[in-house]
Write a protein that holds these residues in place. Structure first.
Motif, short mmCIF file in Angstrom:
data_model
loop_
_atom_site.label_atom_id
_atom_site.label_comp_id
_atom_site.label_asym_id
_atom_site.label_seq_id
_atom_site.Cartn_x
_atom_site.Cartn_y
_atom_site.Cartn_z
N TYR A 236 0.81 -1.22 0.00
CA TYR A 236 0.00 0.00 0.00
C TYR A 236 0.85 1.27 0.00
N LYS A 237 0.25 2.33 -0.52
CA LYS A 237 0.80 3.67 -0.40
C LYS A 237 0.17 4.30 0.83
N MET A 238 0.98 5.02 1.58
CA MET A 238 0.52 5.68 2.79
C MET A 238 1.00 7.12 2.80
N ILE A 239 0.32 7.93 3.61
CA ILE A 239 0.76 9.30 3.84
C ILE A 239 1.18 9.41 5.29
N GLY A 240 2.31 10.07 5.53
CA GLY A 240 2.78 10.24 6.89
C GLY A 240 4.28 10.28 6.96
N ILE A 241 4.82 9.60 7.95
CA ILE A 241 6.26 9.56 8.19
C ILE A 241 6.69 8.10 8.15
N LYS A 242 7.42 7.73 7.13
CA LYS A 242 7.82 6.34 6.93
C LYS A 242 8.53 5.80 8.18
N GLY A 243 8.09 4.62 8.60
CA GLY A 243 8.69 3.98 9.76
C GLY A 243 8.22 4.55 11.09
N ARG A 244 7.25 5.45 11.06
CA ARG A 244 6.77 6.07 12.30
C ARG A 244 5.24 6.05 12.39
N VAL A 245 4.57 6.74 11.45
CA VAL A 245 3.11 6.84 11.49
C VAL A 245 2.58 7.18 10.10
N GLY A 246 1.43 6.62 9.77
CA GLY A 246 0.79 6.93 8.50
C GLY A 246 -0.51 6.17 8.36
N PHE A 247 -1.26 6.52 7.31
CA PHE A 247 -2.46 5.75 7.00
C PHE A 247 -2.52 5.48 5.51
N ILE A 248 -3.19 4.39 5.16
CA ILE A 248 -3.31 4.01 3.75
C ILE A 248 -4.04 5.13 3.02
N TYR A 249 -3.45 5.55 1.88
CA TYR A 249 -3.97 6.72 1.19
C TYR A 249 -3.61 6.63 -0.28
N ASP A 250 -4.62 6.66 -1.12
CA ASP A 250 -4.44 6.68 -2.57
C ASP A 250 -4.87 8.05 -3.06
N LYS A 251 -3.93 8.97 -3.10
CA LYS A 251 -4.20 10.37 -3.44
C LYS A 251 -4.87 10.52 -4.80
N LYS A 252 -4.46 9.69 -5.76
CA LYS A 252 -4.98 9.80 -7.12
C LYS A 252 -6.40 9.24 -7.25
N ASN A 253 -6.62 8.05 -6.73
CA ASN A 253 -7.91 7.38 -6.93
C ASN A 253 -8.93 7.61 -5.82
N MET A 254 -8.46 7.95 -4.61
CA MET A 254 -9.37 8.20 -3.50
C MET A 254 -8.87 9.36 -2.65
N PRO A 255 -8.90 10.57 -3.20
CA PRO A 255 -8.41 11.72 -2.42
C PRO A 255 -9.33 11.98 -1.22
N ILE A 256 -8.80 12.67 -0.24
CA ILE A 256 -9.61 13.07 0.91
C ILE A 256 -10.46 14.25 0.46
N GLN B 297 -16.89 14.17 3.22
CA GLN B 297 -17.08 12.74 2.90
C GLN B 297 -16.37 11.88 3.93
N GLN B 298 -17.16 11.14 4.69
CA GLN B 298 -16.56 10.22 5.66
C GLN B 298 -16.03 9.01 4.91
N ASN B 299 -14.83 8.56 5.30
CA ASN B 299 -14.23 7.42 4.65
C ASN B 299 -13.44 6.62 5.68
N LYS B 300 -13.16 5.36 5.34
CA LYS B 300 -12.38 4.50 6.22
C LYS B 300 -10.90 4.64 5.90
N TYR B 301 -10.09 4.67 6.96
CA TYR B 301 -8.64 4.78 6.81
C TYR B 301 -7.97 3.86 7.81
N MET B 302 -6.97 3.12 7.37
CA MET B 302 -6.22 2.22 8.24
C MET B 302 -4.91 2.92 8.64
N TRP B 303 -4.83 3.30 9.92
CA TRP B 303 -3.63 3.92 10.47
C TRP B 303 -2.61 2.85 10.81
N HIS B 304 -1.34 3.19 10.70
CA HIS B 304 -0.24 2.29 11.02
C HIS B 304 0.77 3.03 11.88
#
Length: 158
Positions: free
Chosen positions: A47-67, A71-78
């Motif tokens: 997956y592609k994620m937005i955040g800080i690699k190796g620290r914190v982020g959530f799955i995010y597909d900027k091109k196909n599913m922008p925020i 619009q409420q949407n599901k996001y998996m935080w890591h």
């Protein structure tokens, strides 16, 4: 003669002090404007994620599913790198650029933390998020009420 020498010392000290204040003032303005830049996109697992690699982020597909605003949407935080994260309460506070007021983006939760490695993260948390305004948002990730880290996202109108 001594009095003039003392006045010179004082005026030199005051001039240096004002110069230091001016430099730090400019430095802080630059830091503030740089902070409101969208966080990096990185890959973890499949997956592609937005955040800080190796620290914190959530799955995010900027091109196909922008925020998108409203619009409420599901996001998996890591989360990576802190022991016993699964035992801590997770919460995300958001601040819209130009505002000083925090809003709850993800309410405090402890039951949703998944302790099995997921996409190489130590902990993953399924959430729903909705943003009421478009523009840049600062997201403060809290564990047990303490700041874990901060990421920035852009919320679109459509």
């Amino acid at each position: 003669m001594r009095r003039i020498f003392t006045i010179k010392k004082v005026s030199t000290f005051v001039a240096l002090f004002l110069l230091i204040i001016a430099l730090f003032g400019c430095s802080n303005k630059n830091e503030t404007s740089q902070q409101w830049k969208e966080s990096n996109i990185f890959e973890s697992g499949n997956y592609k994620m937005i955040g800080i690699k190796g620290r914190v982020g959530f799955i995010y597909d900027k091109k196909n599913m922008p925020i998108v605003k409203g619009q409420q949407n599901k996001y998996m935080w890591h989360l990576w790198g802190e022991k016993n994260q699964q035992e801590k309460k997770f919460k995300v506070l958001g601040t819209h650029e130009g505002s000083k007021k925090d809003v709850i983006i993800v309410p405090e939760t402890i039951n949703n933390l998944q302790i099995s490695p997921n996409n190489s993260a130590d902990v993953s948390i399924p959430t729903s998020m909705e943003f009421k305004k478009s523009g840049m948002w600062k997201l403060d990730v809290l564990l047990d009420g303490k700041l874990f880290d901060t990421i920035y996202v852009k919320v679109n109108n459509k």
